[in-house]
Design a protein around this motif. Sequence first.
Motif, mmCIF file in Angstrom:
data_model
loop_
_atom_site.group_PDB
_atom_site.id
_atom_site.type_symbol
_atom_site.label_atom_id
_atom_site.label_comp_id
_atom_site.label_asym_id
_atom_site.label_seq_id
_atom_site.Cartn_x
_atom_site.Cartn_y
_atom_site.Cartn_z
ATOM 1 N N TYR A 76 0.819 -1.207 0.000
ATOM 2 C CA TYR A 76 0.000 0.000 0.000
ATOM 3 C C TYR A 76 0.857 1.262 0.000
ATOM 4 O O TYR A 76 2.021 1.252 0.394
ATOM 5 C CB TYR A 76 -0.958 0.005 1.182
ATOM 6 N N THR A 77 0.209 2.334 -0.432
ATOM 7 C CA THR A 77 0.775 3.674 -0.377
ATOM 8 C C THR A 77 -0.272 4.575 0.258
ATOM 9 O O THR A 77 -1.457 4.478 -0.074
ATOM 10 C CB THR A 77 1.123 4.194 -1.790
ATOM 11 N N VAL A 78 0.162 5.444 1.167
ATOM 12 C CA VAL A 78 -0.748 6.337 1.879
ATOM 13 C C VAL A 78 -0.565 7.758 1.351
ATOM 14 O O VAL A 78 0.558 8.241 1.228
ATOM 15 C CB VAL A 78 -0.470 6.306 3.397
ATOM 16 N N PHE A 79 -1.688 8.408 1.056
ATOM 17 C CA PHE A 79 -1.686 9.789 0.583
ATOM 18 C C PHE A 79 -2.521 10.646 1.529
ATOM 19 O O PHE A 79 -3.732 10.445 1.631
ATOM 20 C CB PHE A 79 -2.291 9.885 -0.829
ATOM 21 N N PRO A 80 -1.908 11.620 2.221
ATOM 22 C CA PRO A 80 -2.699 12.546 3.033
ATOM 23 C C PRO A 80 -3.553 13.408 2.106
ATOM 24 O O PRO A 80 -3.084 13.840 1.051
ATOM 25 C CB PRO A 80 -1.650 13.400 3.746
ATOM 26 N N LEU A 81 -4.806 13.652 2.480
ATOM 27 C CA LEU A 81 -5.721 14.411 1.635
ATOM 28 C C LEU A 81 -5.982 15.802 2.199
ATOM 29 O O LEU A 81 -6.101 15.977 3.415
ATOM 30 C CB LEU A 81 -7.060 13.674 1.512
ATOM 31 N N ALA A 82 -6.108 16.769 1.297
ATOM 32 C CA ALA A 82 -6.556 18.106 1.691
ATOM 33 C C ALA A 82 -8.055 18.064 1.959
ATOM 34 O O ALA A 82 -8.555 18.698 2.879
ATOM 35 C CB ALA A 82 -6.236 19.126 0.601
ATOM 36 N N PHE A 83 -8.783 17.297 1.131
ATOM 37 C CA PHE A 83 -10.212 17.090 1.336
ATOM 38 C C PHE A 83 -10.662 15.905 0.505
ATOM 39 O O PHE A 83 -9.970 15.458 -0.395
ATOM 40 C CB PHE A 83 -11.031 18.342 0.965
ATOM 41 N N HIS A 84 -11.837 15.405 0.839
ATOM 42 C CA HIS A 84 -12.470 14.315 0.098
ATOM 43 C C HIS A 84 -13.931 14.716 -0.093
ATOM 44 O O HIS A 84 -14.652 14.916 0.884
ATOM 45 C CB HIS A 84 -12.382 12.998 0.865
ATOM 46 N N ALA A 85 -14.336 14.857 -1.333
ATOM 47 C CA ALA A 85 -15.727 15.226 -1.623
ATOM 48 C C ALA A 85 -16.456 13.998 -2.150
ATOM 49 O O ALA A 85 -15.913 13.209 -2.909
ATOM 50 C CB ALA A 85 -15.779 16.346 -2.654
ATOM 51 N N SER A 86 -17.681 13.830 -1.715
ATOM 52 C CA SER A 86 -18.510 12.736 -2.234
ATOM 53 C C SER A 86 -19.906 13.278 -2.456
ATOM 54 O O SER A 86 -20.207 14.428 -2.125
ATOM 55 C CB SER A 86 -18.525 11.566 -1.244
ATOM 56 N N GLY A 87 -20.770 12.459 -2.994
ATOM 57 C CA GLY A 87 -22.141 12.882 -3.252
ATOM 58 C C GLY A 87 -22.825 13.345 -1.985
ATOM 59 O O GLY A 87 -22.613 12.812 -0.909
ATOM 60 N N TYR A 88 -23.632 14.370 -2.098
ATOM 61 C CA TYR A 88 -24.345 14.914 -0.953
ATOM 62 C C TYR A 88 -25.522 14.024 -0.604
ATOM 63 O O TYR A 88 -26.299 13.660 -1.458
ATOM 64 C CB TYR A 88 -24.835 16.332 -1.270
ATOM 65 N N MET A 89 -25.632 13.690 0.667
ATOM 66 C CA MET A 89 -26.784 12.937 1.142
ATOM 67 C C MET A 89 -27.418 13.739 2.262
ATOM 68 O O MET A 89 -26.754 14.030 3.270
ATOM 69 C CB MET A 89 -26.363 11.559 1.643
ATOM 70 N N PRO A 90 -28.669 14.128 2.103
ATOM 71 C CA PRO A 90 -29.318 14.917 3.166
ATOM 72 C C PRO A 90 -29.469 14.098 4.444
ATOM 73 O O PRO A 90 -29.526 12.874 4.403
ATOM 74 C CB PRO A 90 -30.680 15.269 2.566
ATOM 75 N N SER A 91 -29.530 14.801 5.559
ATOM 76 C CA SER A 91 -29.747 14.142 6.844
ATOM 77 C C SER A 91 -31.146 13.529 6.880
ATOM 78 O O SER A 91 -32.094 14.089 6.352
ATOM 79 C CB SER A 91 -29.612 15.141 7.982
ATOM 80 N N VAL A 92 -31.233 12.383 7.512
ATOM 81 C CA VAL A 92 -32.522 11.703 7.656
ATOM 82 C C VAL A 92 -33.194 12.225 8.911
ATOM 83 O O VAL A 92 -32.592 12.288 9.989
ATOM 84 C CB VAL A 92 -32.332 10.182 7.744
ATOM 85 N N SER A 93 -34.445 12.595 8.785
ATOM 86 C CA SER A 93 -35.214 13.068 9.936
ATOM 87 C C SER A 93 -36.278 12.033 10.270
ATOM 88 O O SER A 93 -36.941 11.520 9.389
ATOM 89 C CB SER A 93 -35.885 14.408 9.600
ATOM 90 N N MET A 94 -36.413 11.740 11.531
ATOM 91 C CA MET A 94 -37.400 10.746 11.962
ATOM 92 C C MET A 94 -38.786 11.371 12.158
ATOM 93 O O MET A 94 -39.693 10.713 12.617
ATOM 94 C CB MET A 94 -36.932 10.075 13.264
ATOM 95 N N ASN A 95 -38.946 12.634 11.804
ATOM 96 C CA ASN A 95 -40.245 13.305 11.961
ATOM 97 C C ASN A 95 -41.185 12.951 10.851
ATOM 98 O O ASN A 95 -40.970 12.828 9.765
ATOM 99 C CB ASN A 95 -40.074 14.815 12.004
#
Length: 95
Positions: A76-95
Amino acid sequence: MQYLVDISFPINFDENFTKLVPVQKDHINNLISKGIVLSYSLSLDRTRLWVNIKAKSEEEIKDTLSTFPLYSYFKYTVFPLAFHASGYMPSVSMN
């Protein structure tokens, strides 16, 4: 801090490697549930795995990787990240 770990598996798998694959998947899913592994992707030819890991240091990454059931099979090789962006998932509300 987040890190991207580029893991290389052998091209030829032995029987023990194959038996450990489901155990490896379960282990990674457990680390996801703990918030340690943020995401992972496997190449189509199954020789590369990319894992996004949250850790305080590269030493902590090494400690985490050493718990992987397939650890003795990969490099393996390790790369420190400045940031990681992924698809936005809204918070789930139990209301």
